[in-house]
Scaffold this motif. Structure first.
Motif, PDB file in Angstrom:
ATOM      1  N   GLN A   1      21.321  43.318 -32.166  1.00 12.94           N
ATOM      2  CA  GLN A   1      21.306  42.069 -31.402  1.00 12.94           C
ATOM      3  C   GLN A   1      22.673  41.774 -30.836  1.00 12.94           C
ATOM      4  O   GLN A   1      22.827  41.351 -29.694  1.00 12.94           O
ATOM      5  CB  GLN A   1      20.843  40.920 -32.296  1.00 12.94           C
ATOM      6  CG  GLN A   1      19.371  41.020 -32.641  1.00 12.94           C
ATOM      7  CD  GLN A   1      18.785  39.686 -33.050  1.00 12.94           C
ATOM      8  OE1 GLN A   1      19.485  38.713 -33.211  1.00 12.94           O
ATOM      9  NE2 GLN A   1      17.483  39.632 -33.191  1.00 12.94           N
ATOM     10  N   ARG A   2      23.687  42.036 -31.716  1.00 13.71           N
ATOM     11  CA  ARG A   2      25.034  41.719 -31.285  1.00 13.71           C
ATOM     12  C   ARG A   2      25.437  42.640 -30.131  1.00 13.71           C
ATOM     13  O   ARG A   2      25.967  42.190 -29.116  1.00 13.71           O
ATOM     14  CB  ARG A   2      25.992  41.868 -32.463  1.00 13.71           C
ATOM     15  CG  ARG A   2      27.350  41.266 -32.236  1.00 13.71           C
ATOM     16  CD  ARG A   2      28.037  40.994 -33.560  1.00 13.71           C
ATOM     17  NE  ARG A   2      27.869  42.074 -34.506  1.00 13.71           N
ATOM     18  CZ  ARG A   2      28.530  43.231 -34.440  1.00 13.71           C
ATOM     19  NH1 ARG A   2      29.394  43.431 -33.489  1.00 13.71           N
ATOM     20  NH2 ARG A   2      28.322  44.158 -35.332  1.00 13.71           N
ATOM     21  N   LEU A   3      25.127  43.951 -30.330  1.00 11.38           N
ATOM     22  CA  LEU A   3      25.525  44.918 -29.310  1.00 11.38           C
ATOM     23  C   LEU A   3      24.795  44.680 -28.007  1.00 11.38           C
ATOM     24  O   LEU A   3      25.357  44.809 -26.928  1.00 11.38           O
ATOM     25  CB  LEU A   3      25.265  46.344 -29.807  1.00 11.38           C
ATOM     26  CG  LEU A   3      26.228  46.802 -30.903  1.00 11.38           C
ATOM     27  CD1 LEU A   3      25.788  48.139 -31.446  1.00 11.38           C
ATOM     28  CD2 LEU A   3      27.644  46.898 -30.344  1.00 11.38           C
ATOM     29  N   SER A   4      23.514  44.339 -28.136  1.00 14.19           N
ATOM     30  CA  SER A   4      22.732  44.156 -26.916  1.00 14.19           C
ATOM     31  C   SER A   4      22.858  42.736 -26.397  1.00 14.19           C
ATOM     32  O   SER A   4      22.278  42.391 -25.382  1.00 14.19           O
ATOM     33  CB  SER A   4      21.267  44.483 -27.180  1.00 14.19           C
ATOM     34  OG  SER A   4      20.749  43.571 -28.107  1.00 14.19           O
ATOM     35  N   LYS A   5      23.626  41.917 -27.148  1.00 17.18           N
ATOM     36  CA  LYS A   5      23.770  40.513 -26.807  1.00 17.18           C
ATOM     37  C   LYS A   5      22.389  39.866 -26.643  1.00 17.18           C
ATOM     38  O   LYS A   5      22.138  39.121 -25.718  1.00 17.18           O
ATOM     39  CB  LYS A   5      24.592  40.338 -25.531  1.00 17.18           C
ATOM     40  CG  LYS A   5      26.049  40.735 -25.710  1.00 17.18           C
ATOM     41  CD  LYS A   5      26.809  40.448 -24.445  1.00 17.18           C
ATOM     42  CE  LYS A   5      28.235  40.926 -24.493  1.00 17.18           C
ATOM     43  NZ  LYS A   5      29.054  40.207 -25.457  1.00 17.18           N
ATOM     44  N   THR A   6      21.501  40.266 -27.550  1.00 16.03           N
ATOM     45  CA  THR A   6      20.149  39.734 -27.504  1.00 16.03           C
ATOM     46  C   THR A   6      19.878  38.995 -28.797  1.00 16.03           C
ATOM     47  O   THR A   6      20.080  39.532 -29.878  1.00 16.03           O
ATOM     48  CB  THR A   6      19.120  40.862 -27.350  1.00 16.03           C
ATOM     49  OG1 THR A   6      19.434  41.589 -26.184  1.00 16.03           O
ATOM     50  CG2 THR A   6      17.712  40.308 -27.247  1.00 16.03           C
ATOM     51  N   GLY A   7      19.444  37.786 -28.719  1.00 20.61           N
ATOM     52  CA  GLY A   7      19.125  37.018 -29.903  1.00 20.61           C
ATOM     53  C   GLY A   7      17.659  36.652 -29.913  1.00 20.61           C
ATOM     54  O   GLY A   7      16.991  36.673 -28.880  1.00 20.61           O
TER      55      GLY A   7
ATOM     56  N   TRP B   1      16.795  30.260 -35.000  1.00 17.57           N
ATOM     57  CA  TRP B   1      17.583  31.165 -34.176  1.00 17.57           C
ATOM     58  C   TRP B   1      18.089  32.324 -35.010  1.00 17.57           C
ATOM     59  O   TRP B   1      18.403  32.157 -36.195  1.00 17.57           O
ATOM     60  CB  TRP B   1      18.817  30.421 -33.612  1.00 17.57           C
ATOM     61  CG  TRP B   1      18.560  29.641 -32.375  1.00 17.57           C
ATOM     62  CD1 TRP B   1      17.393  29.509 -31.720  1.00 17.57           C
ATOM     63  CD2 TRP B   1      19.528  28.867 -31.646  1.00 17.57           C
ATOM     64  NE1 TRP B   1      17.548  28.711 -30.618  1.00 17.57           N
ATOM     65  CE2 TRP B   1      18.856  28.301 -30.551  1.00 17.57           C
ATOM     66  CE3 TRP B   1      20.876  28.607 -31.815  1.00 17.57           C
ATOM     67  CZ2 TRP B   1      19.499  27.491 -29.631  1.00 17.57           C
ATOM     68  CZ3 TRP B   1      21.510  27.798 -30.897  1.00 17.57           C
ATOM     69  CH2 TRP B   1      20.830  27.241 -29.803  1.00 17.57           C
ATOM     70  N   SER B   2      18.236  33.460 -34.396  1.00 20.09           N
ATOM     71  CA  SER B   2      18.934  34.557 -35.065  1.00 20.09           C
ATOM     72  C   SER B   2      20.431  34.347 -34.865  1.00 20.09           C
ATOM     73  O   SER B   2      20.863  33.513 -34.074  1.00 20.09           O
ATOM     74  CB  SER B   2      18.518  35.908 -34.497  1.00 20.09           C
ATOM     75  OG  SER B   2      19.167  36.135 -33.272  1.00 20.09           O
ATOM     76  N   ALA B   3      21.198  35.130 -35.640  1.00 22.61           N
ATOM     77  CA  ALA B   3      22.657  34.961 -35.608  1.00 22.61           C
ATOM     78  C   ALA B   3      23.195  35.122 -34.187  1.00 22.61           C
ATOM     79  O   ALA B   3      24.077  34.380 -33.747  1.00 22.61           O
ATOM     80  CB  ALA B   3      23.310  35.981 -36.552  1.00 22.61           C
ATOM     81  N   GLU B   4      22.627  36.086 -33.457  1.00 20.75           N
ATOM     82  CA  GLU B   4      23.164  36.361 -32.129  1.00 20.75           C
ATOM     83  C   GLU B   4      22.856  35.211 -31.165  1.00 20.75           C
ATOM     84  O   GLU B   4      23.626  34.923 -30.259  1.00 20.75           O
ATOM     85  CB  GLU B   4      22.599  37.694 -31.608  1.00 20.75           C
ATOM     86  CG  GLU B   4      23.153  38.149 -30.281  1.00 20.75           C
ATOM     87  CD  GLU B   4      24.678  38.299 -30.293  1.00 20.75           C
ATOM     88  OE1 GLU B   4      25.248  38.506 -31.367  1.00 20.75           O
ATOM     89  OE2 GLU B   4      25.281  38.201 -29.213  1.00 20.75           O
ATOM     90  N   THR B   5      21.705  34.565 -31.402  1.00 17.89           N
ATOM     91  CA  THR B   5      21.375  33.434 -30.543  1.00 17.89           C
ATOM     92  C   THR B   5      22.392  32.314 -30.720  1.00 17.89           C
ATOM     93  O   THR B   5      22.835  31.683 -29.766  1.00 17.89           O
ATOM     94  CB  THR B   5      19.959  32.925 -30.849  1.00 17.89           C
ATOM     95  OG1 THR B   5      19.074  34.032 -30.795  1.00 17.89           O
ATOM     96  CG2 THR B   5      19.516  31.876 -29.847  1.00 17.89           C
TER      97      THR B   5
ATOM     98  N   VAL C   1      16.537  36.027 -26.233  1.00 20.76           N
ATOM     99  CA  VAL C   1      17.443  35.603 -25.172  1.00 20.76           C
ATOM    100  C   VAL C   1      18.525  36.662 -25.055  1.00 20.76           C
ATOM    101  O   VAL C   1      19.003  37.169 -26.054  1.00 20.76           O
ATOM    102  CB  VAL C   1      18.076  34.230 -25.466  1.00 20.76           C
ATOM    103  CG1 VAL C   1      17.016  33.158 -25.434  1.00 20.76           C
ATOM    104  CG2 VAL C   1      18.782  34.225 -26.812  1.00 20.76           C
ATOM    105  N   GLN C   2      18.833  37.007 -23.847  1.00 26.22           N
ATOM    106  CA  GLN C   2      19.833  38.045 -23.658  1.00 26.22           C
ATOM    107  C   GLN C   2      20.937  37.531 -22.751  1.00 26.22           C
ATOM    108  O   GLN C   2      20.678  36.995 -21.677  1.00 26.22           O
ATOM    109  CB  GLN C   2      19.188  39.292 -23.039  1.00 26.22           C
ATOM    110  CG  GLN C   2      20.172  40.448 -22.941  1.00 26.22           C
ATOM    111  CD  GLN C   2      19.516  41.695 -22.413  1.00 26.22           C
ATOM    112  OE1 GLN C   2      18.525  41.612 -21.703  1.00 26.22           O
ATOM    113  NE2 GLN C   2      20.066  42.847 -22.759  1.00 26.22           N
ATOM    114  N   ASP C   3      22.145  37.704 -23.254  1.00 30.24           N
ATOM    115  CA  ASP C   3      23.300  37.305 -22.469  1.00 30.24           C
ATOM    116  C   ASP C   3      23.523  38.369 -21.402  1.00 30.24           C
ATOM    117  O   ASP C   3      23.953  39.471 -21.701  1.00 30.24           O
ATOM    118  CB  ASP C   3      24.517  37.191 -23.391  1.00 30.24           C
ATOM    119  CG  ASP C   3      25.735  36.677 -22.623  1.00 30.24           C
ATOM    120  OD1 ASP C   3      25.668  36.633 -21.385  1.00 30.24           O
ATOM    121  OD2 ASP C   3      26.724  36.329 -23.284  1.00 30.24           O
ATOM    122  N   VAL C   4      23.175  38.036 -20.147  1.00 30.03           N
ATOM    123  CA  VAL C   4      23.281  39.016 -19.070  1.00 30.03           C
ATOM    124  C   VAL C   4      24.467  38.679 -18.162  1.00 30.03           C
ATOM    125  O   VAL C   4      24.542  39.164 -17.042  1.00 30.03           O
ATOM    126  CB  VAL C   4      21.979  39.083 -18.234  1.00 30.03           C
ATOM    127  CG1 VAL C   4      20.863  39.605 -19.088  1.00 30.03           C
ATOM    128  CG2 VAL C   4      21.631  37.725 -17.658  1.00 30.03           C
TER     129      VAL C   4
END
Lengths: 120, 875
Positions: free
Chosen positions: B507-513, B526-530, B609-612
């Motif tokens: 999740q962290r690497l893909s910036k996806t939560g 929420w997951s941690a990355e979110t 959710v993905q940080d794009v």
């Protein structure tokens, strides 16, 4: 009165076919125009043409091909090539092959008159 | 027997004999021998001539022997069979004489039951008694001293007169006086033999013990005429006896006072005494217990062992110690520990046995109960699906159940070295030692996890939990440790932890939560990355307000719409939102979500959710590069275009120059040919406009203006491009045929970019076609609408793509053209893809290739959603 010399203009560009005959007539030549090399051959114009102003790039048979073809047939007509593409290499080759002149568009009336003088 | 005494006895006017306890007659005096007619010879057995036929005859010997076994004086009649044939009987009176010898000897006097014919001579008596070497006193039937022999006078050192008053002169020890007087009186009254022991005062003032043998002398009528009293000195024996008796008394007191049972057993195994406590326990008398072997005082199951132990003790002198059940008076059996020890005298001989009986019933029952409890415990522990280890308070392993032994396949004492023998995993050892020894030190329960080496070399995880067992004083007496195999759980945990870590990493690497929203309750997970993407503290609860507060106004509307839609029913969502961060920076976030009922039946919106932002920025950067690149492409093709430009511009210029020359010439003539001049002027205007058109188009082609996204008619663009490429087409001497679809919908795009793509494709087709000789060059440009997109397809009869062409043609710098850079197609493709379209190419079946692209049609009324950065948001 001596018979006026016959000049054929072969060019696919209409504006050339419209503009050149008036200028050539003002020089004292009779003019026939053809929109393609094939039309020139079809009319058998080489038989009555004393000279020819020939465009190089034309759909179908190009100017140099027509020139080569007439040479091959032994129906050589003194030819002045005209072209919108300024290509010295091509010009040199055409001159070597026997062309009277190769003029780059746009050309002035004096240049044309000088070249036509060689036909006389 | 001394000859003197024999003589005395032979001389005595009565029948005297002596007999040993076995019944053997070892002396008969002359009177008796004469009477029965059998002479006594010391080297020959002498026996009574018993009249066996008479009633008492047959039983005489057995009766006699039984009497001899006792130590009491007795008398019995013996029927005799005498030579004269007259049936007579003798009355035997016997007294035991214990002179300290090992064997008791009996002395007897026989009197004729029927007749007494013995002579009476007073002087004879005096003479006889004087010759007896022991003190002898002769008294009257009333007890008065009548005579004393010389040994008596010598012993006492007194005169007869003094001794007549013996009862008052302390010649008999005061302690013995009363008994002596009573015994004598009794004897005198009953007329029977008496035998007492008493102390008599010697001439030197010393009392010495004597065995006083009193014998009555009767006349023929049985009347007692005199008493003879023989004083046999038994002082040494008596003192020894008394001493022993005192000791025994003392011992007896001790025995009686011991709260344990004591049995005294003779060297032959006979019961001599039993102390009070033991008698009271049995509730029986000593007599009843003498033959204990045939009683039930010992439990039948234990009796054989008891008998055997006592027999062996007596026979071999071995002490014994055994535990048996003894029957109490009330019939209840108690366990006793019976310990038999010999009493050994100064010479090392066993004198008797003392058997100590200690009631160990409580202990025994406690032991049994304990054993039972331990059996039960063992049963329980062995039945536990785990390993049990039992430690002493000082941390020594003292026990374990079958499972622990099975697991390690080592004995307990080896397992005790768990810290050094390699069964504990090295990585866990320190923890084990710290945890375990810590608990041992503090008494606190322990609970930790470690790996133990199974016998087959496999490490498995165990949870170790230990509790101390305390006694009633609160002291720890045992530690019980339970070892539970948690290997599977541990591995699952580990896998879970790892996969969670992987997921978190991913999740962290893909910036996806991930997120989920319960639409009914508004609860958000929420997951941690979110949390990271939204830059919210993970410890704080998340609400819809938290989410909305981070969004820009447009995104707020979008999210609210999604939530409303999700509340209404199941659906998939794919949208972009923008987060305004605390530092006013903008994050582009793409959301993919799905709404449906969760397993609890609640409507839930869940998704990712993905940080794009970076991608979006990268896209923008790419677009920039792309437009720069396409510019470069245009510049690089400038050389080629120069020709085109020259052709396109020179053509009308040539016309203008020619017309102008003509115009001047005809005006110079006389008269001026005004008609021709007018024509030439008109043609000049036309040609000049034509040149101007060309310039306008070229300027668009070379401009770096940001492309404008607008509804575009593909046919119109294609027509323009064909017009632009007219010169090239002419020069290449190929025929270009357009087959445009009618009434095509508009597509969304940047006009100049699409023009460039078409130009690229067309020029490629022209070049590929003109390179082929021997067949007429033909290019077909076709447009069509299909599936909400518009396609443009260019088909040529050129050289095609070569061997591996279709795979590589879109790679930058791949080219089949000798003078190409290979950039055209890849740029074209990136342009088309930025239009959410696609570009494809394929080789034709016969000659050449077909290249085409498609662009989605322009949805009416949504021009405002287009972005201005040159890419087109897919909708």
């Amino acid at each position: 009165m001596t018979k006026r010399k016959q000049i054929s203009v072969v060019d696919d560009d209409e504006s050339v076919r419209e503009a050149l005959p008036d200028l050539l007539r003002s020089f004292g030549f009779d003019v026939h125009t053809f929109d393609s090399a094939e039309a020139f051959l079809h009319a058998g114009a080489f038989a009555f043409s004393d000279g020819m102003i020939l465009d190089i790039a034309m759909p179908g048979m190009t100017g140099p091909e027509l020139f080569k073809e007439l040479t091959r047939r032994g129906n050589q007509v003194p030819t002045i090539f005209v072209t919108a593409l300024k290509d010295e290499i091509l010009r040199t080759r055409l001159m070597k092959d026997g062309a009277v002149e190769c003029l780059f568009k746009p050309f002035g009336d004096e240049e044309l008159q000088v070249a036509l003088a060689a036909i006389d | 027997m001394e000859a003197g005494l024999v003589r005395v006895l032979d001389t005595l006017p009565g029948m005297v004999f002596s007999i040993n306890p076995g019944g053997v007659i070892d002396f008969v005096n002359r009177a008796l021998a004469d009477y029965v007619g059998i002479q006594f010879q010391s080297d020959r057995d002498w026996s009574w001539p018993i009249a066996i036929e008479r009633p008492d005859g047959a039983t005489f010997h057995s009766k006699l022997r039984s009497m001899l076994q006792q130590s009491q004086p007795f008398q019995m009649e013996i029927p005799l069979s005498l030579p004269d044939g007259v049936g007579r009987s003798l009355l035997l009176r016997c007294n035991p004489m214990d002179d300290g010898a090992a064997e008791r000897r009996w002395y007897g006097i026989a009197t004729e039951s029927t007749v007494d014919s013995r002579p009476r001579d007073k002087n004879d008596f005096q003479r006889i008694v004087d010759s007896i070497p022991v003190p002898v006193a002769v008294t009257t039937p009333s007890g008065d001293v009548e005579a004393l022999n010389n040994p008596a006078l010598e012993y006492f050192g007194r005169t007869l007169e003094e001794l007549k008053d013996w009862k008052a002169t302390e010649v008999v020890h005061p302690e013995d006086l009363q008994a002596t007087i009573e015994d004598q009186l009794n004897a005198h009254l009953s007329g029977t033999f008496y035998n007492v022991e008493s102390r008599h005062l010697r001439h030197d003032g010393m009392y010495r013990w004597h065995n006083v043998l009193g014998l009555p002398l009767r006349d023929v009528n049985g009347t007692i005429l005199r008493w003879f009293h023989l004083l046999v000195d038994v002082d040494d024996r008596k003192r020894a006896e008394l001493e022993l008796a005192a000791r025994e008394r003392e011992a007896r007191v001790v025995l009686e006072s011991i709260p344990a049972g004591i049995g005294v057993i003779g060297i032959g195994g006979e019961v001599e005494a039993i102390n009070g406590p033991l008698l009271r326990y049995y509730g029986r008398t000593l007599e009843e217990l003498r033959d204990w072997c045939s009683t039930d005082v010992v439990h039948p199951d234990d009796m054989p062992r008891m008998i055997d132990a006592v027999d062996r003790a007596v026979a071999l002198g071995q002490p014994y110690d055994l535990e048996v059940r003894l029957r109490r008076a009330d019939g209840v059996h108690h366990w006793f520990q019976v310990t038999g020890s010999p009493l050994i005298d100064d010479e090392g001989k066993i004198v008797r046995w003392y058997a100590l009986h200690v009631d160990i019933d409580d202990r025994k029952r406690a032991e049994e109960a304990l054993a039972e409890r331990e059996r039960e415990s063992r049963f329980i522990v062995d039945g536990i699906a785990g390993m049990i280890a039992i430690f002493s308070p000082d941390a020594k392993l003292v026990g374990g159940n079958q499972q622990i032994i099975d697991y390690f396949q080592r004995p307990i004492d080896e397992l005790d070295n768990w810290a050094t023998n390699g069964i504990t995993h090295p990585d866990d050892l320190q923890l084990c030692i710290d945890s375990f020894m810590g608990s041992i030190a503090t008494g606190e329960p322990y609970d930790y996890e470690t790996r133990f080496l199974r016998h087959d070399g496999i490490w498995r995880w165990f949870q170790l939990r230990g509790l101390p067992l305390r006694n009633t004083d609160g002291e720890i007496i045992r530690w019980y440790g339970l070892l539970t195999d948690i290997d599977d759980r541990k591995r699952t945990e580990e896998q879970l932890r790892r996969s969670e870590a992987f997921l978190a990493d991913a999740q962290r690497l893909s910036k996806t939560g991930g997120f989920s929203l319960r639409l009914e309750t508004g609860e958000i997970v929420w997951s941690a990355e979110t949390y990271r993407i939204f830059d919210v503290d993970p410890s704080s609860p998340v609400t819809i307000q938290t989410v909305l507060s981070r969004l820009d106004p447009e995104s707020v509307l979008k999210v609210c719409n999604v939530i409303e839609t999700a509340r209404a029913g199941n659906g998939d969502f794919d949208y972009d939102i923008r987060l305004i961060m605390a530092d006013q920076s903008v994050k582009h976030v793409r959301v993919l979500a799905h709404s449906k009922k969760n397993k609890d039946g609640e409507q839930e919106l869940a998704g990712a959710v993905q940080d794009v932002t970076e991608r979006r920025e990268a896209e923008e950067a790419l677009n920039k590069v792309r437009s720069e690149l396409s510019y470069v492409t245009r510049i690089t093709s400038l050389g080629l275009l120069t020709a085109s430009i020259a052709h396109e511009v020179n053509q009308p210029l040539a016309g203008i120059v020619t017309n102008a020359s003509t115009c001047l010439r005809v005006l110079d003539t006389e008269p001026p040919n005004l008609e021709v001049a007018r024509d030439t002027a008109r043609r000049m205007i036309r040609d000049a406009n034509r040149a101007a058109d060309v310039i306008v188009r070229l300027r668009a082609l070379f401009s770096r203006k940001p492309p404008l996204i607008e509804p575009i008619d593909m046919n119109e663009v294609a027509t323009e491009v064909i017009a632009l490429a007219f010169g090239e087409i002419q020069r290449a001497r190929v025929s270009v045929v357009s087959e445009f679809g009618a009434a095509l919908p508009s597509v969304a795009g940047a006009r100049v970019q699409l023009q460039q793509v078409i130009m690229n494709l067309l020029r490629n087709a022209i070049e590929a076609t003109s390179a082929v000789e021997g067949r007429p060059g033909r290019i077909v440009i076709r447009t069509e609408a299909r599936d909400a997109e518009v396609r443009l397809i260019i088909e040529d009869t050129g050289i095609g793509f070569g061997m591996d062409g279709t795979k590589r043609i879109f790679d930058a710098f791949y080219t089949t053209k000798p003078d190409g850079m290979g950039i055209g197609l890849s740029v074209s493709r990136s342009i088309i893809e930025s239009h959410s379209g696609r570009l494809w190419a394929q080789s034709n079946a016969l000659h050449g290739a077909t290249v085409g692209f498609s662009v989605p049609i322009h949805p009416p009324g949504q021009a405002e959603t287009f972005q201005t950065d040159g890419s087109v948001a897919p909708r």
